[in-house]
Design an enzyme around this catalytic site. Structure first.
Site, mmCIF file in Angstrom:
data_model
loop_
_atom_site.group_PDB
_atom_site.id
_atom_site.type_symbol
_atom_site.label_atom_id
_atom_site.label_comp_id
_atom_site.label_asym_id
_atom_site.label_seq_id
_atom_site.Cartn_x
_atom_site.Cartn_y
_atom_site.Cartn_z
ATOM 1 N N CYS A 348 0.794 -1.232 0.000
ATOM 2 C CA CYS A 348 0.000 0.000 0.000
ATOM 3 C C CYS A 348 0.825 1.281 0.000
ATOM 4 O O CYS A 348 0.580 2.167 -0.834
ATOM 5 C CB CYS A 348 -0.973 0.011 1.171
ATOM 6 S SG CYS A 348 -1.383 -1.598 1.836
ATOM 7 N N ARG A 377 6.307 -11.530 5.452
ATOM 8 C CA ARG A 377 5.800 -11.336 6.819
ATOM 9 C C ARG A 377 6.339 -12.451 7.704
ATOM 10 O O ARG A 377 6.324 -13.622 7.321
ATOM 11 C CB ARG A 377 4.267 -11.377 6.833
ATOM 12 C CG ARG A 377 3.676 -10.227 6.045
ATOM 13 C CD ARG A 377 2.178 -10.274 6.059
ATOM 14 N NE ARG A 377 1.647 -9.273 5.138
ATOM 15 C CZ ARG A 377 0.365 -9.137 4.840
ATOM 16 N NH1 ARG A 377 -0.523 -9.928 5.401
ATOM 17 N NH2 ARG A 377 -0.024 -8.214 3.995
ATOM 18 N N GLN A 395 0.879 -10.973 -3.462
ATOM 19 C CA GLN A 395 -0.523 -10.558 -3.410
ATOM 20 C C GLN A 395 -0.956 -10.058 -4.778
ATOM 21 O O GLN A 395 -0.197 -9.353 -5.448
ATOM 22 C CB GLN A 395 -0.693 -9.402 -2.419
ATOM 23 C CG GLN A 395 -0.458 -9.771 -0.977
ATOM 24 C CD GLN A 395 -0.690 -8.570 -0.077
ATOM 25 O OE1 GLN A 395 -0.059 -7.529 -0.245
ATOM 26 N NE2 GLN A 395 -1.593 -8.704 0.872
ATOM 27 N N ASP A 397 -2.555 -7.521 -5.634
ATOM 28 C CA ASP A 397 -2.958 -6.331 -4.899
ATOM 29 C C ASP A 397 -3.419 -5.222 -5.829
ATOM 30 O O ASP A 397 -2.936 -5.117 -6.954
ATOM 31 C CB ASP A 397 -1.732 -5.831 -4.108
ATOM 32 C CG ASP A 397 -2.141 -5.186 -2.805
ATOM 33 O OD1 ASP A 397 -3.352 -5.051 -2.553
ATOM 34 O OD2 ASP A 397 -1.228 -4.820 -2.029
ATOM 35 N N HIS A 399 -4.993 -0.914 -5.431
ATOM 36 C CA HIS A 399 -5.546 0.177 -4.623
ATOM 37 C C HIS A 399 -6.309 1.110 -5.527
ATOM 38 O O HIS A 399 -5.850 1.423 -6.626
ATOM 39 C CB HIS A 399 -4.429 0.909 -3.882
ATOM 40 C CG HIS A 399 -3.756 0.027 -2.874
ATOM 41 N ND1 HIS A 399 -2.622 -0.692 -3.162
ATOM 42 C CD2 HIS A 399 -4.112 -0.304 -1.597
ATOM 43 C CE1 HIS A 399 -2.290 -1.425 -2.099
ATOM 44 N NE2 HIS A 399 -3.173 -1.219 -1.147
ATOM 45 N N LYS A 478 -15.019 -3.377 5.894
ATOM 46 C CA LYS A 478 -14.559 -4.226 4.800
ATOM 47 C C LYS A 478 -15.618 -5.231 4.372
ATOM 48 O O LYS A 478 -16.543 -5.532 5.121
ATOM 49 C CB LYS A 478 -13.292 -4.973 5.204
ATOM 50 C CG LYS A 478 -13.500 -5.902 6.374
ATOM 51 C CD LYS A 478 -12.257 -6.728 6.687
ATOM 52 C CE LYS A 478 -12.512 -7.602 7.900
ATOM 53 N NZ LYS A 478 -11.545 -8.624 8.121
ATOM 54 N N HIS A 524 -8.383 -0.789 -0.541
ATOM 55 C CA HIS A 524 -7.441 -1.898 -0.767
ATOM 56 C C HIS A 524 -8.291 -3.063 -1.236
ATOM 57 O O HIS A 524 -9.361 -3.299 -0.676
ATOM 58 C CB HIS A 524 -6.773 -2.392 0.512
ATOM 59 C CG HIS A 524 -6.140 -1.376 1.373
ATOM 60 N ND1 HIS A 524 -4.783 -1.186 1.411
ATOM 61 C CD2 HIS A 524 -6.663 -0.512 2.271
ATOM 62 C CE1 HIS A 524 -4.491 -0.255 2.308
ATOM 63 N NE2 HIS A 524 -5.615 0.167 2.841
HETATM 64 ZN ZN LIG Z 1 -3.264 -2.198 0.602
#
Ligand SMILES: [Zn+2]
Ligand SMILES: [Zn+2]
Length: 659
Positions: A348, A377, A395, A397, A399, A478, A524
């Site tokens: 992010c 992680r 991910q 991912d 945004h 979410k 996200h």
């Molecule tokens: Zn994010």
């Protein structure tokens, strides 16, 4: 029924009130409702808490009778069975000392210390199981008694060498500890345990037991503490239920991605490299590549742009993002030339830096920025598990930065994209909306706006969802997607997460139509979750039999004898030229052996070529399932398989009528 001053009033689930004499128990309540109900009753739920059927009721209680087969009846059955296991093990292995024995999701376990005597092995399980059934059929009643003299009880436990029970009792001495015991038909105590309950009223309900395995563990799961043995088992109300469960379990085990990783050569992890770091072998790397290509195409159609960002960034960035304060334990850091860098645990902040790199006007919004972003992680080494729990993962991912006016339609756009992607993968899903938690940051206005927007987005699309009040993240509400696979198992899927925190911390802004600076809405979202997770779901969902578009090898050409090798090789080259992942098996093995091997490797199509096919310029097609055959010209086969791959079809359209 008239109420005397000696009566208590109990509220039932249908909100009706029942008056009973003072001192009545759950069993009395069940009897008063109907003898049939009493026969099936095994526990009560009092004001939401599970308790013994024999518990005395209080005036004003809200009570539900928990019957055989009710959702919450299983934990009572399973936990009670764990005591039966302990009682039986201690009679068969008198030196065994007991640890704890909770119910688990589908069964129970009990821990024993067997050191100083015979250890329990898998070979003992059948006998223990038989004795448990015998014990249970003795219809022992379970009774409970408060431990009034804790010191005397401690002394007794210690004298018997039950040091773990003593340790637990010592800890619970101020919490009204209770002792449970089995009594036989003559009222004689046969075995007791210190436990908080609740339990079944009687062991006669326990019939459909299966002990599954015994493994090593430590007292309190702490490797520095005593080594114990743990016996696992499962128990159900009926033999049919037990059988169905064992079948489901067997099916799940056959699909286990770690098992298929070996037999299909999919991925590995290496002690030398570190736990939770995945090495993708060619077969799974191909599946991943296909999933990524598909993902990218759909995102491009949905108006996303792709970025690539670094794997590390200075610690200062994670101060600004806040990760250093709430996520530090999960982050890997490295110090180089006195500067501390952090391996990114999330993408992010990187996408924010790109967004912020130039001044944005409302005309440029929404910005939909996507990346296959690899993050690291620090999961506990004991928690890493196949592809399910890893330390490095990629991910899918993205945004979205948009205006408040665009927010609802952006959420709907993400939803439609998720629907398209999961639909193609043959996965169904359910939706959950989680709202403001107690530790929420940001004002009520922004939360009201966001929650109303999410509800509106779902309502306009007629999406049914489950509401989880208070389950949102501290920085925003979410939407979670729960996936259902081919055998009905549920997996964590996509999330759409609003964020009021990062835009504030990074002072994100754009110029609105009135030339004023305004904060964009930040969303996200990940659809696969990660390439590791979706690959695991795909492996287990298809049990390794990937549809043709995902299959690592789509076609294998099998020459009948050596003299057909050249023709076979020519076919393979043509298939590869047409974008099909094809290979040839020219080993001097028997044809049937090669076919069987190809079927076991779950290769969708086998093309058998011999004299006839060479002469006709055709191929003889077999599908991995069934023994149907079909002769087609190479051109026809090519057209059909190309159409199947392009449509990302789940099933073979070429030989479906044959198999
Ligand atoms: Zn994010
Ligand atoms: Zn218990």
């Amino acid at each position: 029924m008239t109420q005397s001053t000696q009566d208590i009033s109990i509220r039932l689930p249908d909100t009706s009130i029942r008056n009973l004499p003072k001192g009545s128990t759950g069993a009395d309540l069940a009897k008063s409702i109907s003898p049939g109900l009493y026969k099936k009753a095994v526990a009560i739920e009092r004001n939401g808490e599970l308790e013994d059927l024999t518990a005395a009721l209080n005036d004003g209680d809200e009570v539900k009778i928990v019957c055989v087969g009710d959702k919450r009846s299983y934990e009572v059955l399973r936990h009670t069975t764990s005591h039966v296991l302990a009682a039986v093990v201690q009679s068969m292995f008198p030196h065994a000392k007991v640890g704890v024995g909770p119910a688990t999701e589908n069964g129970f376990f009990y821990d024993f210390r067997t050191e100083g005597g015979k250890a329990i092995s898998d070979d003992d399980l059948a006998n223990i199981e038989k004795e448990m059934k015998k014990f249970s059929s003795g219809a022992y009643e379970l009774r409970q008694e408060p431990v009034t003299d804790v010191d005397a009880a401690l002394k007794e436990f210690r004298a018997k060498g039950e040091i773990y029970k003593a340790e637990l009792l010592e800890e619970h001495r101020d919490h009204n500890p209770t002792e449970y015991y089995f009594v036989d038909n003559n009222g004689k105590r046969v075995w007791s345990d210190f436990c908080a309950g609740p339990h079944l009223p009687n062991t006669k309900f326990i019939k459909a037991i299966k002990l599954t395995n015994v493994s090593g563990t430590n007292w309190r799961g702490d490797v520095t503490k005593d080594a114990l043995q743990r016996i696992y088992g499962t128990v159900w109300w009926t033999d049919e239920e037990l059988e169905q469960y064992l079948k489901r379990k067997q099916e799940a085990e056959a699909r286990d991605h770690r098992r298929l990783a070996k037999s299909m050569d999919l991925f590995s992890t290496h002690e030398l490299a570190g736990a939770g770091l995945i090495f993708w072998h060619p077969n799974l790397a191909t599946v991943r590549q296909e999933l990524e290509d598909f993902w990218k195409k759909e995102h491009r159609k949905a108006g996303y742009e792709f970025v690539v960002t670094p794997h590390i960034a200075k610690s200062e960035l994670w101060d600004t993002s806040g990760h250093n304060s709430f996520y530090k334990d999960n982050m890997y850091s490295l110090k180089v030339d006195e500067q501390e860098y952090v391996l990114k645990p999330m993408n992010c902040p990187f996408h924010i830096l790109i967004f912020q790199n130039s001044k944005k006007s409302y005309r440029e919004l929404p910005v939909r920025m996507a990346e296959m972003g690899t993050v690291y992680r620090n999961e506990a080494s004991g928690a890493v598990h196949g592809l399910a729990r890893v330390r490095g993962f990629t991910q899918d991912d993205a945004h979205i930065f948009c205006t408040r006016e665009q927010f609802v339609s952006e959420i709907q756009g993400v939803y439609r994209l998720i629907e398209k992607i999961y639909g193609t993968l043959g996965l169904t899903f359910t939706v959950e909306l989680s709202t403001r938690p107690a530790d929420a940051i940001g004002g009520a206005e922004i939360w009201d706006f966001a929650e109303a927007g999410l509800k509106k987005a779902l309502a306009e699309m007629n999406v049914a969802y489950e509401l989880n009040p208070g389950d949102g993240a501290f920085y925003g509400p979410k939407i979670d997607f729960k996936l259902k696979d081919a055998i009905g198992r549920i997996w964590q899927g996509a999330t759409i997460q609003l964020d009021f925190n990062l835009p504030e911390r990074f002072k994100l802004s754009y110029t609105n139509a009135d030339s004023e600076a305004e904060q964009p809405v930040m969303i996200h979202r990940a659809i696969f979750g990660s390439m590791e997770r979706i690959s695991m779901v795909m492996i287990e969902h298809f049990a390794g039999a990937f549809p043709t578009w995902l299959a690592p090898t789509q076609v294998i050409v099998i020459p009948v004898t050596d003299k057909h090798n050249d023709y076979a090789k020519k076919l393979v080259d043509e298939l590869i030229d047409e974008g099909i992942r094809a290979t040839v098996d020219q080993r001097s093995e028997r044809m049937n052996y090669k076919i069987r091997e190809a079927q076991e490797a779950q290769i969708p199509y086998m093309l058998i070529v011999g004299d006839k096919e060479m002469e006709h310029k055709t191929v003889n097609i077999r599908y991995r399932r069934g023994d149907g055959q079909l002769e087609l010209s190479l051109e026809d086969f090519l057209n059909k398989i190309r159409a199947e791959v392009k449509a990302r079809a789940m099933e073979s359209a070429i030989v479906s009528s044959q198999s």
